[in-house]
Design a protein around this motif. Structure first.
Motif, PDB file in Angstrom:
ATOM      1  N   PHE A  89       1.367  -1.293  -0.138  1.00  0.00           N
ATOM      2  CA  PHE A  89      -0.020   0.420   0.233  1.00  0.00           C
ATOM      3  C   PHE A  89       0.970   1.240   0.120  1.00  0.00           C
ATOM      4  CE2 PHE A  89      -2.672   2.761   2.269  1.00  0.00           C
ATOM      5  CZ  PHE A  89      -3.804   3.747   1.442  1.00  0.00           C
ATOM      6  N   GLN A 113       3.573   2.662  -4.089  1.00  0.00           N
ATOM      7  CA  GLN A 113       2.660   4.651  -4.036  1.00  0.00           C
ATOM      8  C   GLN A 113       4.187   4.717  -4.490  1.00  0.00           C
ATOM      9  OE1 GLN A 113       0.481   6.668  -2.019  1.00  0.00           O
ATOM     10  NE2 GLN A 113       0.435   4.642  -1.007  1.00  0.00           N
ATOM     11  N   ALA A 144     -10.420   5.629  -5.905  1.00  0.00           N
ATOM     12  CA  ALA A 144     -10.842   6.714  -5.819  1.00  0.00           C
ATOM     13  C   ALA A 144     -10.178   7.957  -6.207  1.00  0.00           C
ATOM     14  CB  ALA A 144     -10.896   6.942  -4.055  1.00  0.00           C
ATOM     15  N   ILE A 145      -8.903   7.514  -6.599  1.00  0.00           N
ATOM     16  CA  ILE A 145      -7.696   9.288  -6.830  1.00  0.00           C
ATOM     17  C   ILE A 145      -8.282   9.146  -8.414  1.00  0.00           C
ATOM     18  CG2 ILE A 145      -6.146   9.985  -7.143  1.00  0.00           C
ATOM     19  CD1 ILE A 145      -4.816   8.088  -4.887  1.00  0.00           C
ATOM     20  N   GLY A 178      -2.519   8.094  -8.592  1.00  0.00           N
ATOM     21  CA  GLY A 178      -3.598   6.817  -8.496  1.00  0.00           C
ATOM     22  C   GLY A 178      -3.420   5.667  -9.733  1.00  0.00           C
ATOM     23  N   LEU A 191      -6.620  -2.630  -0.119  1.00  0.00           N
ATOM     24  CA  LEU A 191      -6.411  -1.232   0.032  1.00  0.00           C
ATOM     25  C   LEU A 191      -5.593  -0.075  -0.916  1.00  0.00           C
ATOM     26  CD1 LEU A 191      -4.860  -0.750   3.578  1.00  0.00           C
ATOM     27  CD2 LEU A 191      -6.980   0.277   3.271  1.00  0.00           C
ATOM     28  N   SER A 192      -5.179  -0.610  -1.455  1.00  0.00           N
ATOM     29  CA  SER A 192      -4.681  -0.137  -3.508  1.00  0.00           C
ATOM     30  C   SER A 192      -5.388  -0.167  -4.223  1.00  0.00           C
ATOM     31  CB  SER A 192      -3.503  -0.900  -3.635  1.00  0.00           C
ATOM     32  OG  SER A 192      -2.599  -0.611  -2.698  1.00  0.00           O
ATOM     33  N   VAL A 216      -1.114   4.125  -6.980  1.00  0.00           N
ATOM     34  CA  VAL A 216      -1.241   2.967  -5.930  1.00  0.00           C
ATOM     35  C   VAL A 216      -2.029   1.933  -6.054  1.00  0.00           C
ATOM     36  CG1 VAL A 216      -2.797   3.469  -4.384  1.00  0.00           C
ATOM     37  CG2 VAL A 216      -1.761   5.539  -4.916  1.00  0.00           C
ATOM     38  N   LEU A 267      -8.904   0.785  -3.396  1.00  0.00           N
ATOM     39  CA  LEU A 267      -9.763   1.587  -2.994  1.00  0.00           C
ATOM     40  C   LEU A 267      -9.268   2.458  -3.259  1.00  0.00           C
ATOM     41  CD1 LEU A 267     -10.977  -0.314  -0.166  1.00  0.00           C
ATOM     42  CD2 LEU A 267     -12.386  -1.076  -2.292  1.00  0.00           C
ATOM     43  N   LEU A 268      -7.879   3.023  -2.782  1.00  0.00           N
ATOM     44  CA  LEU A 268      -7.357   4.369  -3.145  1.00  0.00           C
ATOM     45  C   LEU A 268      -7.461   4.450  -4.366  1.00  0.00           C
ATOM     46  CD1 LEU A 268      -6.893   7.168  -1.186  1.00  0.00           C
ATOM     47  CD2 LEU A 268      -4.348   5.540  -1.568  1.00  0.00           C
TER      48      LEU A 268
END
Length: 395
Positions: free
Chosen positions: A305, A309, A385-386, A338, A378-379, A341, A381-382
């Motif tokens: 995570f 990135q 989102a980005i 993004g 986590l990666s 990530v 989802l983030l």
């Protein structure tokens, strides 16, 4: 050259259209991971583990004495064969075919492997056996990451998608080298020499431009069997075989492209999902999510995570600012972040390395699975989102 490139593009386009878009394989892997976790934490847990790990007394190959071993050592050799074909195509006739094209992807992939390893070791420590898991968070899952990009549609510029694919392919090559160099405990010299001899025969076939696919398949099976018994992980045979398959047209046909596009659907929709279901199930009983804060799973999750990135994005920024190689055209810095990530989605290769890292410590293998799943979730989802954010206004 342009003829077989156009053929490859057309086959890829038709296949993507047939399967409902590039998001499909990523969604399938998500479903498979959820089903594996559900099975491992339900009344079916004993059945789930028994199916894959029960000893097969009638196995024709003594080393493959369970269904899990057949999946990880035999079925995954096909996965690595396709990975090898993709690497060869990119190096000889794709985005890695010239120094200018490969500078940034190679730098980004190298940083994206080194930084997670450092984060893992800083978290899990240097003591045995924990330190053997340093390579687990170093790999990116192409299907998962591209699947998330597919869900975003036209929000993501084509240059960014191509860059992620290229980085992931270089990443896969790095993972193959790591497996060969660091996860081979003992080599049986006789079997290794036999494998080298067969590999030499395959190279000779390629140089003689032999166009019979059956010749390469038969020699490839013999190569796999020798590598399996040599102590080197059997999946390495898949990559070595791929590197010997002719890419240039023979009698108007590119054997490498034909095999790659014939096997891609099987890889994406059969082999990887089966592997994922057999390897992603981790029991949470007794530890629950608190088990994630043990050194090994926490190091893996943070490596995927944060380390992925940080390494990839820093490499892109430094390369662009120092004039080493420009960032992908048409992509903003937010979009590049993004994408970096999303490279923290480790699933297939990370689970595979996790099983190799702790062969004598089944509890650590289970902890590694938890770390891979957490870091990948986590990666994804983030990163999603980005990349959902509106693109910056043009000036």
């Amino acid at each position: 050259m342009s003829t077989h490139r156009n053929l490859a593009n057309e086959l890829a386009r038709r296949f993507t259209k047939l399967m409902g878009g590039e998001a499909t394989s990523g969604i399938l892997l998500i479903v498979v991971a959820v089903l594996a976790m559900a099975a491992a934490n339900s009344p079916l847990a004993d059945l789930y583990h028994g199916v894959f790990h029960h000893r097969l007394t009638g196995s024709p190959i003594a080393r493959l004495d369970s269904l899990h071993a057949w999946i990880n050592d035999a079925l995954m050799a096909i996965f690595f064969f396709v990975v090898g074909l993709e690497i060869k195509r990119e190096v000889l006739d794709g985005e890695l075919s010239s120094p200018a094209r490969r500078r940034l992807p190679v730098l980004a992939a190298a940083a994206g492997m080194a930084t997670p390893a450092i984060v893992y070791l800083a978290t899990a420590g240097l003591a045995e056996p924990a330190q053997r898991g340093w390579a687990i968070p170093a790999a990116t899952d192409i299907a998962f990451a591209v699947g998330v990009l597919g869900l975003l549609g036209r929000r993501v510029p084509a240059s960014l998608r191509l860059f992620l694919l290229t980085v992931a392919i270089v990443d896969d090559l790095g993972a193959v080298v790591v497996i060969a160099l660091f996860y081979t405990a003992h080599i049986e010299l006789g079997w290794a020499m036999a494998a080298v001899a067969i590999l030499g025969a395959l190279v000779t076939c390629g140089r003689m431009r032999i166009a019979y696919t059956s010749v390469y398949i038969l020699l490839g099976l013999a190569l796999w069997f020798c590598v399996l018994n040599s102590g080197i992980h059997a999946t390495i045979a898949g990559v070595l075989l791929a590197f010997t398959i002719p890419l240039r047209p023979l009698r108007g046909d590119s054997m490498a492209l034909r095999l790659e596009h014939a096997l891609v659907p099987w890889n994406s929709y059969v082999i990887v999902p089966i592997f994922g279901f057999a390897n992603a199930g981790v029991a949470l009983a007794g530890s629950g999510l608190s088990g994630l804060f043990q050194p090994v799973p926490l190091g893996i999750a943070l490596g995927l995570f944060l380390g992925k990135q940080a390494g990839i994005f820093a490499a892109i920024v430094a390369s662009d600012k120092l004039g080493f190689a420009p960032r992908p055209a048409g992509a903003s810095w937010i979009q590049l972040w993004g994408m970096a990530v999303l490279c923290g989605i480790g699933f297939t290769m990370s689970l595979f390395i996790g099983a190799l890292a702790f062969p004598q410590h089944p509890l650590l293998v289970e902890e590694a699975k938890l770390g891979v799943l957490a870091g990948s979730l986590l990666s994804s989802l983030l990163g999603y989102a980005i990349l959902r954010l509106p693109p910056p206004a043009a000036h």
